[in-house]
Design a protein around this motif. Structure first.
Motif, PDB file in Angstrom:
ATOM      1  N   GLN A 157       0.848  -1.188   0.000  1.00 58.26           N
ATOM      2  CA  GLN A 157       0.000   0.000   0.000  1.00 58.26           C
ATOM      3  C   GLN A 157       0.882   1.236   0.000  1.00 58.26           C
ATOM      4  O   GLN A 157       1.823   1.348   0.757  1.00 58.26           O
ATOM      5  CB  GLN A 157      -0.905  -0.005   1.218  1.00 58.26           C
ATOM      6  CG  GLN A 157      -1.855   1.172   1.277  1.00 58.26           C
ATOM      7  CD  GLN A 157      -2.749   1.133   2.504  1.00 58.26           C
ATOM      8  OE1 GLN A 157      -2.669   0.205   3.306  1.00 58.26           O
ATOM      9  NE2 GLN A 157      -3.585   2.130   2.643  1.00 58.26           N
ATOM     10  N   VAL A 158       0.566   2.153  -0.894  1.00 59.70           N
ATOM     11  CA  VAL A 158       1.324   3.389  -0.995  1.00 59.70           C
ATOM     12  C   VAL A 158       0.655   4.473  -0.165  1.00 59.70           C
ATOM     13  O   VAL A 158      -0.573   4.615  -0.189  1.00 59.70           O
ATOM     14  CB  VAL A 158       1.424   3.850  -2.459  1.00 59.70           C
ATOM     15  CG1 VAL A 158       2.080   5.214  -2.547  1.00 59.70           C
ATOM     16  CG2 VAL A 158       2.189   2.815  -3.283  1.00 59.70           C
ATOM     17  N   ARG A 159       1.471   5.214   0.528  1.00 61.87           N
ATOM     18  CA  ARG A 159       0.918   6.293   1.346  1.00 61.87           C
ATOM     19  C   ARG A 159       1.812   7.513   1.244  1.00 61.87           C
ATOM     20  O   ARG A 159       3.047   7.409   1.280  1.00 61.87           O
ATOM     21  CB  ARG A 159       0.821   5.845   2.797  1.00 61.87           C
ATOM     22  CG  ARG A 159       0.053   6.781   3.684  1.00 61.87           C
ATOM     23  CD  ARG A 159      -0.266   6.115   5.024  1.00 61.87           C
ATOM     24  NE  ARG A 159      -1.039   7.015   5.878  1.00 61.87           N
ATOM     25  CZ  ARG A 159      -0.746   7.305   7.131  1.00 61.87           C
ATOM     26  NH1 ARG A 159       0.326   6.764   7.689  1.00 61.87           N
ATOM     27  NH2 ARG A 159      -1.501   8.118   7.844  1.00 61.87           N
ATOM     28  N   LEU A 160       1.192   8.666   1.104  1.00 58.28           N
ATOM     29  CA  LEU A 160       1.890   9.947   1.059  1.00 58.28           C
ATOM     30  C   LEU A 160       1.264  10.849   2.121  1.00 58.28           C
ATOM     31  O   LEU A 160       0.038  11.023   2.124  1.00 58.28           O
ATOM     32  CB  LEU A 160       1.750  10.597  -0.315  1.00 58.28           C
ATOM     33  CG  LEU A 160       2.360   9.821  -1.484  1.00 58.28           C
ATOM     34  CD1 LEU A 160       1.666  10.175  -2.776  1.00 58.28           C
ATOM     35  CD2 LEU A 160       3.835  10.128  -1.599  1.00 58.28           C
ATOM     36  N   VAL A 161       2.076  11.424   2.969  1.00 53.41           N
ATOM     37  CA  VAL A 161       1.572  12.268   4.036  1.00 53.41           C
ATOM     38  C   VAL A 161       2.305  13.601   4.011  1.00 53.41           C
ATOM     39  O   VAL A 161       3.538  13.640   4.198  1.00 53.41           O
ATOM     40  CB  VAL A 161       1.739  11.592   5.409  1.00 53.41           C
ATOM     41  CG1 VAL A 161       1.201  12.513   6.502  1.00 53.41           C
ATOM     42  CG2 VAL A 161       1.015  10.251   5.446  1.00 53.41           C
ATOM     43  N   GLU A 162       1.544  14.664   3.796  1.00 51.15           N
ATOM     44  CA  GLU A 162       2.122  16.009   3.789  1.00 51.15           C
ATOM     45  C   GLU A 162       2.068  16.618   5.185  1.00 51.15           C
ATOM     46  O   GLU A 162       1.163  16.330   5.971  1.00 51.15           O
ATOM     47  CB  GLU A 162       1.369  16.934   2.824  1.00 51.15           C
ATOM     48  CG  GLU A 162       1.285  16.433   1.404  1.00 51.15           C
ATOM     49  CD  GLU A 162       0.010  15.662   1.115  1.00 51.15           C
ATOM     50  OE1 GLU A 162      -0.408  15.617  -0.064  1.00 51.15           O
ATOM     51  OE2 GLU A 162      -0.591  15.114   2.070  1.00 51.15           O
ATOM     52  N   SER A 163       3.014  17.488   5.440  1.00 58.45           N
ATOM     53  CA  SER A 163       3.019  18.240   6.690  1.00 58.45           C
ATOM     54  C   SER A 163       3.789  19.533   6.468  1.00 58.45           C
ATOM     55  O   SER A 163       4.468  19.699   5.447  1.00 58.45           O
ATOM     56  CB  SER A 163       3.653  17.428   7.821  1.00 58.45           C
ATOM     57  OG  SER A 163       5.003  17.126   7.527  1.00 58.45           O
ATOM     58  N   GLY A 164       3.660  20.439   7.444  1.00 54.92           N
ATOM     59  CA  GLY A 164       4.449  21.668   7.395  1.00 54.92           C
ATOM     60  C   GLY A 164       3.701  22.908   6.975  1.00 54.92           C
ATOM     61  O   GLY A 164       4.258  23.996   6.989  1.00 54.92           O
ATOM     62  N   GLY A 165       2.457  22.789   6.602  1.00 55.41           N
ATOM     63  CA  GLY A 165       1.696  23.978   6.225  1.00 55.41           C
ATOM     64  C   GLY A 165       1.259  24.761   7.446  1.00 55.41           C
ATOM     65  O   GLY A 165       1.621  24.437   8.570  1.00 55.41           O
ATOM     66  N   GLY A 166       0.459  25.773   7.217  1.00 52.55           N
ATOM     67  CA  GLY A 166      -0.051  26.577   8.314  1.00 52.55           C
ATOM     68  C   GLY A 166      -0.178  28.030   7.911  1.00 52.55           C
ATOM     69  O   GLY A 166      -0.134  28.369   6.733  1.00 52.55           O
TER      70      GLY A 166
END
Length: 124
Positions: A1-10
């Motif tokens: 299973q492929v997973r992409l998780v973004e972070s760092g916005g705001g």
């Protein structure tokens, strides 16, 4: 299973910098391209930048050249998007995507896997 998780916005003010991260897992390997796209309210999702995980070749949308830098850390399975001199028009949800591509295409087509996005809001 492929997973992409973004972070760092705001929230940010014009002129600030932000670094977005896209952590990927699963069947994403060196032959993949990881791209960043963004979608502002009422607008189409648009290409921002892309990088080949193997050679590190990069591509940018003309509108962000000089302010955005894409990079990757394959050991950490993470792709970064550094945004400098933020502008109110950078306000959007930023998505990372991955595809098994032989070139750095600038359209959504070919990117098979997508993250959920991270919101970037820039005030003037």
């Amino acid at each position: 299973q492929v997973r992409l998780v973004e972070s760092g916005g705001g929230l940010a003010q014009a002129g600030d910098s932000q670094r977005l991260s896209c952590e990927f897992s699963g069947r994403i390997a060196s032959k993949h391209v990881v791209g960043w796209f963004r979608q502002a309210p009422g607008k189409e999702r648009e290409f921002v930048a892309a990088i080949m995980l193997s050679e590190g070749n990069r591509s940018y949308a003309d509108s962000v050249k000089g302010r955005f830098t894409i990079s990757r850390d394959n050991a950490k399975k993470t792709v970064f998007l550094q945004i400098d001199n933020l502008k109110p028009e950078d306000t959007a949800v930023y998505y990372c995507a991955a595809g098994l591509l032989s070139s750095l295409i600038k359209t959504k087509r070919g990117y098979d896997y997508w993250g959920q996005g991270t919101q970037v809001t820039v005030s003037s």
